[in-house]
Scaffold this active site. Sequence first.
Site, PDB file in Angstrom:
ATOM      1  N   HIS A 280      -9.277 -30.382 -34.220  1.00  0.00           N
ATOM      2  CA  HIS A 280     -10.202 -29.352 -33.753  1.00  0.00           C
ATOM      3  C   HIS A 280     -11.023 -29.835 -32.546  1.00  0.00           C
ATOM      4  O   HIS A 280     -12.242 -29.701 -32.503  1.00  0.00           O
ATOM      5  CB  HIS A 280     -11.117 -28.902 -34.879  1.00  0.00           C
ATOM      6  CG  HIS A 280     -10.372 -28.284 -36.032  1.00  0.00           C
ATOM      7  ND1 HIS A 280      -9.424 -27.306 -35.867  1.00  0.00           N
ATOM      8  CD2 HIS A 280     -10.429 -28.518 -37.356  1.00  0.00           C
ATOM      9  CE1 HIS A 280      -8.936 -26.960 -37.041  1.00  0.00           C
ATOM     10  NE2 HIS A 280      -9.515 -27.683 -37.964  1.00  0.00           N
TER      11      HIS A 280
ATOM     12  N   LYS B  55       0.830  -1.204   0.000  1.00  0.00           N
ATOM     13  CA  LYS B  55       0.000   0.000   0.000  1.00  0.00           C
ATOM     14  C   LYS B  55       0.868   1.258   0.000  1.00  0.00           C
ATOM     15  O   LYS B  55       0.571   2.235  -0.703  1.00  0.00           O
ATOM     16  CB  LYS B  55      -0.924   0.001   1.219  1.00  0.00           C
ATOM     17  CG  LYS B  55      -1.774   1.269   1.322  1.00  0.00           C
ATOM     18  CD  LYS B  55      -2.772   1.199   2.464  1.00  0.00           C
ATOM     19  CE  LYS B  55      -3.608   2.486   2.516  1.00  0.00           C
ATOM     20  NZ  LYS B  55      -4.666   2.425   3.542  1.00  0.00           N
TER      21      LYS B  55
END
Length: 529
Positions: A281, A139
Amino acid sequence: MTDVSIKRALLSVSDKSGLIELGQALGRHGVELVSTGGTAKALREAGLEVKDISDLTGFPEMMDGRVKTLHPKVHGGLLAVRDNSEHVASMEEHAIGAIDLVVVNLYPFAATVAKGAEREEIIENIDIGGPSMVRSAAKNHESVAIVTDPADYARLIAEMAEKGGATSYDFRRMLAAKAYAATAAYDSMIASWFAFADQGVQFPESLSVSSKLASTLRYGENPHQSAALYLPVGPSANGIAQARQVQGKELSYNNYNDADAALELVSEFRDGPPTVVIVKHANPCGVATGDTLIEAYEAALACDSVSAFGGIIAVNRPLDGPTAEAISGIFTEVVAAPDADDAAKAIFAKKKNLRLLLTGDLPDPAREGLQIKSIAGGLLVQGRDNGRVTRDQLKVVTKRAPSDQELTDCLFAWTVAKHVKSNAIVYAKGGSTAGIGAGQMNRLESARIAAWKAKDAAEKAGWSEARTIGSAVASDAFFPFADGLLAAVEAGATAVIQPGGSIRDEEVIAAADEAGLAMVFTGMRHFRH
């Protein structure tokens, strides 16, 4: 934003790798080292001068180490805004010294869970003070550098060398972002353990999914889409994402997707005979078992040699030279195997673009887990389709019961159909797929396409008849009408396996009886969208 000189560093790490080298580098810059427990001991044993955290706070470590850094002299030193006069006054009033660098990595919660520890030990490996320090330092990254990853020690050492013992704002900002990602991942692991392992909740009120970037990919399904591979943070996984790439080009998004489909299917046979799966696929275009891998490969390829071009191959046995030689006969994108012998590796080395992936143990097809799919505005979450049926669970619904061979073919076709896009129809005979129909909008067309593919394969191979003659056919969901089943009859199938459950089941059963078919119901469907 300005550079900040590091005058005091707080180090508290569970992973000691690289610690001594970092401590020595900090010492060369005259940084005061403050540390806790085992970290302080390791630094002292390396000859470094270290102040205990209790010397900083005025309080001893207590409660078996649960309380040691949760103190205003720690968090005040981290959170104080250096150019805020009120903050500075508070620091002076309470004798709080600034801390410019925090080096923390957290208790090994994931490793503790992975080793099968008892609940009490798992709970004790939930870090409290560490994440608190990380968040406080992150922070206040305008003034404090926070390092949570030992891989960043070298970057920190280089940064300080370049800046004369200081760090830049951009560097601290980057570290802060990594720090919050680290605590988020840590909390996610803990939340997941409490929900899934400790309480047995399948769908918790809040679902946290934590993963780490493994690599960015060239592009997604199409060149205009970006893509990346992420790996789960937590207990080790076992799948295509963890496979070791021995050779070949970088894997693409589609390669990973197709290779995953192939590996998932071949894993269904991990305890069975040599098996080969060919995928195109994300749909299997040929699956076969055999006495050897090369026999299985040749049978799988014969099912649809056209679609196999440029496909993905997965096998359930270590790859040998003869099978690798046969695979090299056509263009193949990826081969996945538990392992490969030297002969196989040498053969594939001549195909420099072919990706060879070694997976080690195959995934357990019965494993549990969640599947997550994004939709516009949300996520769809479901349990894995790990459902399986055995012979004694099948219900014979026709006048004629299937023979032992027909039952074997039915179960083989059913296993493959589970991994074929719906609507799925799979013909199988003698441990090989004969024809596969995938992804059609109605089941009749899937049955017809699969039969046509089988006929085409027979013509290409010079066989006298398609392998659908005398085959078993599997349907991933019930036949809503008798037309799909009649298409299978026309193709030469003699046995059918399907879930059942249609309002027209009696009509379909009557059609099967009239054609002399044997049909079994599974009571379970395998939609795959």
